[in-house]
Enzyme design. Structure first.
Site, PDB file in Angstrom:
ATOM      1  N   ARG A  61      22.279  37.954  50.297  1.00 34.24           N
ATOM      2  CA  ARG A  61      22.536  36.775  49.456  1.00 34.24           C
ATOM      3  C   ARG A  61      21.860  35.508  49.946  1.00 34.24           C
ATOM      4  NH1 ARG A  61      26.117  40.356  48.846  1.00 34.24           N
ATOM      5  NH2 ARG A  61      25.775  40.543  51.065  1.00 34.24           N
ATOM      6  N   THR A  62      22.023  35.185  51.211  1.00 36.80           N
ATOM      7  CA  THR A  62      21.552  33.880  51.687  1.00 36.80           C
ATOM      8  C   THR A  62      20.031  33.807  51.569  1.00 36.80           C
ATOM      9  OG1 THR A  62      23.398  33.919  53.216  1.00 36.80           O
ATOM     10  CG2 THR A  62      21.746  32.210  53.575  1.00 36.80           C
ATOM     11  N   LYS A  90       7.436  40.350  70.482  1.00 35.42           N
ATOM     12  CA  LYS A  90       6.528  40.347  71.653  1.00 35.42           C
ATOM     13  C   LYS A  90       7.018  39.390  72.730  1.00 35.42           C
ATOM     14  CE  LYS A  90       2.764  40.531  68.329  1.00 35.42           C
ATOM     15  NZ  LYS A  90       1.754  39.605  67.773  1.00 35.42           N
ATOM     16  N   ARG A 111      18.082  31.896  59.787  1.00 36.88           N
ATOM     17  CA  ARG A 111      19.291  32.601  60.265  1.00 36.88           C
ATOM     18  C   ARG A 111      18.953  33.206  61.618  1.00 36.88           C
ATOM     19  NH1 ARG A 111      22.961  36.697  56.847  1.00 36.88           N
ATOM     20  NH2 ARG A 111      23.693  34.647  56.133  1.00 36.88           N
ATOM     21  N   HIS A 139      28.048  28.567  59.064  1.00 35.70           N
ATOM     22  CA  HIS A 139      27.241  28.979  57.911  1.00 35.70           C
ATOM     23  C   HIS A 139      27.448  27.881  56.856  1.00 35.70           C
ATOM     24  CE1 HIS A 139      25.079  31.320  55.101  1.00 35.70           C
ATOM     25  NE2 HIS A 139      25.725  32.477  55.170  1.00 35.70           N
TER      26      HIS A 139
END
Ligand code: CP
Length: 313
Positions: A61-62, A90, A111, A139
């Site tokens: 969703r986000t 890496k 995120r 959030h």
């Protein structure tokens, strides 16, 4: 790091605590305006802008509602949905990654699995940074769409009685929600969780001056008084010990029988994804508004991208 200038909207969206009540109300009003705005007009808002979408943790969703919002506003998206295909794999540091994206993009949506990663990113770049979830911390954009959903349903946020059930320890959406609700008046919150997954004490301390807070382990006890039942997933990925997860994974399962015990007009919200905490039969009840809630992510994220200082032309 970009800071908030007096009389201006925020430049970074890192924590819901950075928002005043007025800022929140502005986002909700702008989202409602954007829902009605003609497509051609909307397409000019981010015309020529490039927004980086950096997801170091899984999301449906986000990420996709941000990317939809960016495209609806006429902007372009670059980024990754899996840190495993980025140079993080890496050994590149977060600071170096952000330093590079600073050169490519006009704003960064991120995120990350580390609490505080969004704040760190905002210290590295002067481009706006939007926290799309940092570990078990916050959030904030989810909370804004949660508030937008409540406002749409009840016409207000002040005065609501909200029961928050599930994983209150690791659930970042409910941490942000507590701080946001504390900006409104006369909000009553019932916190429902197993003993091992209670709301962190510092959040209760920070919000109890404004919120009326009651804690319980019993899901059904306060439902006859509840306007919004906000259910959350038990956050398996955050448990240090899987045995502990197994003990609580079925703590609260919301069935049609549970919903029927709620106050007349009670609405059931969930940030999603759900695992087993709401049965699919509940989806057909009038209480279930979690899919509308997810849909509200688009206008709310459009509003944030429109209002953020430093993104628009
Ligand atoms: N609500 C929420 O953050 O969903 P995703 O993890 O799918 O983005």
């Amino acid at each position: 790091m970009s800071t908030k200038k007096p009389g201006k909207f925020l430049t970074d969206i890192v924590s819901i605590s950075d928002f005043s009540k007025k800022d929140i109300e502005l986002v909700l009003e702008k989202a409602a305006e954007l829902e009605k705005m003609p497509w051609q007009k909307k397409q000019k808002i981010l015309d020529g802008k490039v927004i980086a979408s950096l997801f170091f943790e899984p999301s449906t969703r986000t990420r996709l509602s941000f990317e939809t919002a960016i495209q609806n506003l006429g902007g372009r998206v670059i980024g990754f949905a899996d840190a495993g295909v980025s140079s993080y794999k890496k050994g590149e540091t977060l600071s170096d990654t952000i330093n590079i994206l600073d050169k490519y993009a006009d704003a960064i949506v991120m995120r990350h699995f580390i609490e505080g990663a969004a704040r760190r990113a905002a210290e590295v770049t002067n481009k706006p940074v939007i926290n799309a979830g940092d570990g078990a911390n916050q959030h904030p954009t989810q909370t804004l769409l949660d508030l937008y959903t409540m406002k749409k349903e009840f016409g207000k946020i002040s005065g609501l009685t909200i029961s928050i059930a599930g994983d209150l320890k690791y659930g970042r959406t409910v941490h942000s929600l507590m701080y946001a609700l504390a900006k409104f008046d006369n909000v009553k919150v019932y916190l429902i969780s197993p003993e091992s997954l209670k709301m962190p004490e510092h959040i209760i301390e920070d919000t109890k001056g404004k919120l009326k807070i009651f804690e319980t382990t019993k899901l059904e006890k306060y439902l006859p008084k509840t306007d919004v039942l906000y259910s959350t997933r038990i956050q398996k990925e955050r448990f240090p010990d899987e045995v502990e997860y197994e003990k609580v994974k079925n703590a609260y399962i919301i069935t049609t029988k549970v919903v029927a015990k709620g106050k007349k007009g009670m609405k059931l919200m969930h940030p999603l994804p759900r695992v087993n905490e709401i049965t699919t039969a509940v989806d057909k009840t009038d209480s279930a508004i979690y899919f509308e809630q997810a849909a509200n992510g688009v206008p709310v994220r459009e509003a944030l991208l429109t209002l953020l200082n430093g993104v628009k032309k």
